[in-house]
Every structure is written in structure tokens, then in C-alpha cells.
Design a protein around this motif. Structure first.
Motif, PDB file in Angstrom:
ATOM      1  N   ARG A 156       0.836  -1.211   0.000  1.00 55.03           N
ATOM      2  CA  ARG A 156       0.000   0.000   0.000  1.00 55.03           C
ATOM      3  C   ARG A 156       0.868   1.258   0.000  1.00 55.03           C
ATOM      4  N   LEU A 157       1.995   1.213   0.698  1.00 51.98           N
ATOM      5  CA  LEU A 157       2.885   2.374   0.751  1.00 51.98           C
ATOM      6  C   LEU A 157       3.462   2.745  -0.619  1.00 51.98           C
ATOM      7  N   VAL A 158       3.584   1.755  -1.495  1.00 52.33           N
ATOM      8  CA  VAL A 158       4.115   2.044  -2.834  1.00 52.33           C
ATOM      9  C   VAL A 158       3.014   2.116  -3.891  1.00 52.33           C
ATOM     10  N   GLY A 159       1.758   2.180  -3.435  1.00 48.88           N
ATOM     11  CA  GLY A 159       0.674   2.487  -4.358  1.00 48.88           C
ATOM     12  C   GLY A 159      -0.190   1.358  -4.851  1.00 48.88           C
ATOM     13  N   PHE A 160       0.028   0.143  -4.391  1.00 51.37           N
ATOM     14  CA  PHE A 160      -0.823  -0.952  -4.833  1.00 51.37           C
ATOM     15  C   PHE A 160      -2.238  -0.775  -4.270  1.00 51.37           C
ATOM     16  N   THR A 161      -3.231  -1.044  -5.095  1.00 50.53           N
ATOM     17  CA  THR A 161      -4.627  -0.988  -4.660  1.00 50.53           C
ATOM     18  C   THR A 161      -4.939  -2.232  -3.839  1.00 50.53           C
ATOM     19  N   LEU A 162      -6.104  -2.232  -3.200  1.00 49.93           N
ATOM     20  CA  LEU A 162      -6.499  -3.422  -2.432  1.00 49.93           C
ATOM     21  C   LEU A 162      -6.599  -4.642  -3.332  1.00 49.93           C
ATOM     22  N   GLU A 163      -7.152  -4.466  -4.518  1.00 52.14           N
ATOM     23  CA  GLU A 163      -7.283  -5.594  -5.445  1.00 52.14           C
ATOM     24  C   GLU A 163      -5.905  -6.114  -5.855  1.00 52.14           C
ATOM     25  N   GLU A 164      -4.981  -5.199  -6.117  1.00 55.39           N
ATOM     26  CA  GLU A 164      -3.623  -5.604  -6.474  1.00 55.39           C
ATOM     27  C   GLU A 164      -2.932  -6.283  -5.289  1.00 55.39           C
ATOM     28  N   CYS A 165      -3.210  -5.796  -4.094  1.00 51.98           N
ATOM     29  CA  CYS A 165      -2.658  -6.426  -2.887  1.00 51.98           C
ATOM     30  C   CYS A 165      -3.185  -7.849  -2.745  1.00 51.98           C
ATOM     31  N   LYS A 166      -4.439  -8.025  -3.086  1.00 46.14           N
ATOM     32  CA  LYS A 166      -5.032  -9.368  -3.026  1.00 46.14           C
ATOM     33  C   LYS A 166      -4.268 -10.319  -3.947  1.00 46.14           C
ATOM     34  N   GLU A 167      -3.917  -9.832  -5.138  1.00 47.27           N
ATOM     35  CA  GLU A 167      -3.136 -10.640  -6.078  1.00 47.27           C
ATOM     36  C   GLU A 167      -1.746 -10.940  -5.519  1.00 47.27           C
ATOM     37  N   LEU A 168      -1.121  -9.938  -4.904  1.00 47.62           N
ATOM     38  CA  LEU A 168       0.202 -10.160  -4.315  1.00 47.62           C
ATOM     39  C   LEU A 168       0.135 -11.178  -3.178  1.00 47.62           C
ATOM     40  N   LEU A 169      -0.921 -11.085  -2.376  1.00 42.79           N
ATOM     41  CA  LEU A 169      -1.088 -12.053  -1.290  1.00 42.79           C
ATOM     42  C   LEU A 169      -1.303 -13.462  -1.834  1.00 42.79           C
ATOM     43  N   ALA A 170      -2.041 -13.563  -2.933  1.00 45.38           N
ATOM     44  CA  ALA A 170      -2.235 -14.882  -3.556  1.00 45.38           C
ATOM     45  C   ALA A 170      -0.889 -15.444  -4.010  1.00 45.38           C
ATOM     46  N   LEU A 171      -0.061 -14.580  -4.561  1.00 43.01           N
ATOM     47  CA  LEU A 171       1.274 -15.020  -4.972  1.00 43.01           C
ATOM     48  C   LEU A 171       2.119 -15.391  -3.749  1.00 43.01           C
ATOM     49  N   PHE A 172       1.999 -14.619  -2.690  1.00 45.91           N
ATOM     50  CA  PHE A 172       2.718 -14.907  -1.442  1.00 45.91           C
ATOM     51  C   PHE A 172       2.361 -16.302  -0.920  1.00 45.91           C
ATOM     52  N   HIS A 173       1.074 -16.646  -1.004  1.00 49.34           N
ATOM     53  CA  HIS A 173       0.603 -17.930  -0.495  1.00 49.34           C
ATOM     54  C   HIS A 173       0.879 -19.097  -1.450  1.00 49.34           C
ATOM     55  N   ASN A 174       1.191 -18.795  -2.679  1.00 50.46           N
ATOM     56  CA  ASN A 174       1.408 -19.830  -3.685  1.00 50.46           C
ATOM     57  C   ASN A 174       2.868 -20.288  -3.666  1.00 50.46           C
ATOM     58  N   ALA A 175       3.087 -21.467  -3.170  1.00 50.15           N
ATOM     59  CA  ALA A 175       4.455 -22.004  -3.096  1.00 50.15           C
ATOM     60  C   ALA A 175       5.045 -22.215  -4.485  1.00 50.15           C
ATOM     61  N   ASP A 176       4.189 -22.337  -5.496  1.00 49.97           N
ATOM     62  CA  ASP A 176       4.650 -22.550  -6.868  1.00 49.97           C
ATOM     63  C   ASP A 176       4.740 -21.250  -7.662  1.00 49.97           C
ATOM     64  N   ARG A 177       4.642 -20.122  -6.980  1.00 46.16           N
ATOM     65  CA  ARG A 177       4.684 -18.839  -7.692  1.00 46.16           C
ATOM     66  C   ARG A 177       6.006 -18.686  -8.425  1.00 46.16           C
ATOM     67  N   ARG A 178       5.955 -17.837  -9.411  1.00 42.60           N
ATOM     68  CA  ARG A 178       7.166 -17.502 -10.159  1.00 42.60           C
ATOM     69  C   ARG A 178       7.504 -16.048  -9.870  1.00 42.60           C
ATOM     70  N   SER A 179       8.757 -15.783  -9.605  1.00 39.51           N
ATOM     71  CA  SER A 179       9.143 -14.401  -9.340  1.00 39.51           C
ATOM     72  C   SER A 179       8.851 -13.527 -10.555  1.00 39.51           C
ATOM     73  N   ALA A 180       8.819 -14.133 -11.737  1.00 40.15           N
ATOM     74  CA  ALA A 180       8.493 -13.376 -12.948  1.00 40.15           C
ATOM     75  C   ALA A 180       7.087 -12.783 -12.867  1.00 40.15           C
ATOM     76  N   ASP A 181       6.164 -13.495 -12.234  1.00 37.49           N
ATOM     77  CA  ASP A 181       4.804 -12.988 -12.080  1.00 37.49           C
ATOM     78  C   ASP A 181       4.763 -11.793 -11.123  1.00 37.49           C
ATOM     79  N   VAL A 182       5.519 -11.884 -10.054  1.00 39.15           N
ATOM     80  CA  VAL A 182       5.586 -10.785  -9.091  1.00 39.15           C
ATOM     81  C   VAL A 182       6.239  -9.577  -9.756  1.00 39.15           C
ATOM     82  N   LYS A 183       7.303  -9.821 -10.490  1.00 42.53           N
ATOM     83  CA  LYS A 183       7.997  -8.743 -11.190  1.00 42.53           C
ATOM     84  C   LYS A 183       7.081  -8.079 -12.210  1.00 42.53           C
ATOM     85  N   ALA A 184       6.319  -8.870 -12.948  1.00 38.81           N
ATOM     86  CA  ALA A 184       5.410  -8.329 -13.963  1.00 38.81           C
ATOM     87  C   ALA A 184       4.358  -7.423 -13.323  1.00 38.81           C
ATOM     88  N   ARG A 185       3.786  -7.851 -12.209  1.00 35.02           N
ATOM     89  CA  ARG A 185       2.789  -7.024 -11.522  1.00 35.02           C
ATOM     90  C   ARG A 185       3.407  -5.734 -10.993  1.00 35.02           C
TER      91      ARG A 185
END
Length: 136
Positions: free
Chosen positions: A54-83
Motif C-alpha cells: 500500500r505504501l508504494v501504491g498498490f490498490t487493495l485488489e492488487e494487494c489481493k493478487e500479491l497475497l495470492a502469490l505470497f501464499h502460492n508455493a509454486d509462484r514464479r518471481s516473474a509474475d511478481v515482477k510483472a505485476r
């Protein structure tokens, strides 16, 4: 850990923590027998992620996506970087829009005499009036 301890640790207010819980953004904390919330390390990580995002401007919806990535053990850092790069592009667009607004306002300020008279090019511009070619 109780809510006031979590608030101190994360830099969030108790109200913000309860808000994020109500919105389903964080894992529901455990409840003690008396009904008080008991937070664990996972909750603190989620809340810290939310605060930082939130401090760097992510909306609540975008934060929800980041949290989903945080919880996903199979996430790819490329997805986090893209967002994150999408957010940077949004910020760049916003900066460009703000810069244009500022430039337009400064143009108007330079046209305005800023004296005791009622004639004001700023008001004229905002109302669509134009002194040039105006019949008296």
C-alpha cells in the motif's frame, strides 16, 4: 499475539488490521476462548506485505493478487515482477498526468495579474469564458 502488539509490529492501526480481515485479505486469526483475536507469524507477514504494498501504491485488489502469490508455493518471481512493473507503469502515467495539470495551472497563473481587480484569466479559463473576441 494480540491486535495491539500486531499493530505495533506492522505499523498498521488496529482499525486497518480489522479492515483487512473483514475484506478477507488476511488469513483469519485464531480466536481465544474469550473471543479475542490471536495473530500468528503468517498474519504478521500478510499484514506487513499489505502495508508495504500500500505504501508504494498498490490498490487493495492488487494487494489481493500479491497475497495470492505470497501464499502460492509454486509462484514464479516473474509474475511478481510483472505485476510490479505494471504498477510502475501506472505510476509513470499518473506522474505524466500530474505534470500536465501542473503545467496548465502554471500557464494560468502566469496569465493572471493577481491584483485587486475582478478580471481573472484563471476563472475565465475554468468557466470556458474568453475575453478575446468577446462582445461588450
Amino acid at each position: 499475539m494480540n491486535i495491539s502488539q500486531v499493530a505495533e509490529k506492522t505499523g498498521l492501526s488496529s482499525k486497518a488490521i480489522r479492515f483487512y480481515e473483514e475484506k478477507g485479505l488476511i488469513t483469519a486469526p485464531n480466536r481465544s476462548l474469550n473471543g479475542y483475536r490471536t495473530y500468528n507469524l503468517r498474519n504478521i507477514e500478510e499484514l506487513t506485505l499489505l502495508r508495504q504494498a500500500r505504501l508504494v501504491g498498490f490498490t487493495l485488489e492488487e494487494c489481493k493478487e500479491l497475497l495470492a502469490l505470497f501464499h502460492n508455493a509454486d509462484r514464479r518471481s516473474a509474475d511478481v515482477k510483472a505485476r510490479t512493473l505494471e504498477k510502475v507503469a501506472d505510476i509513470d502515467n499518473h506522474i505524466a498526468e500530474l505534470t500536465q495539470m501542473r503545467e496548465r495551472l502554471m500557464e494560468l497563473v502566469e496569465l493572471c495579474p493577481g491584483d485587486n481587480g475582478a478580471d481573472c484569466p484563471i476563472i475565465d479559463s475554468f468557466t470556458g469564458c474568453c475575453k478575446q473576441g468577446k462582445e461588450e
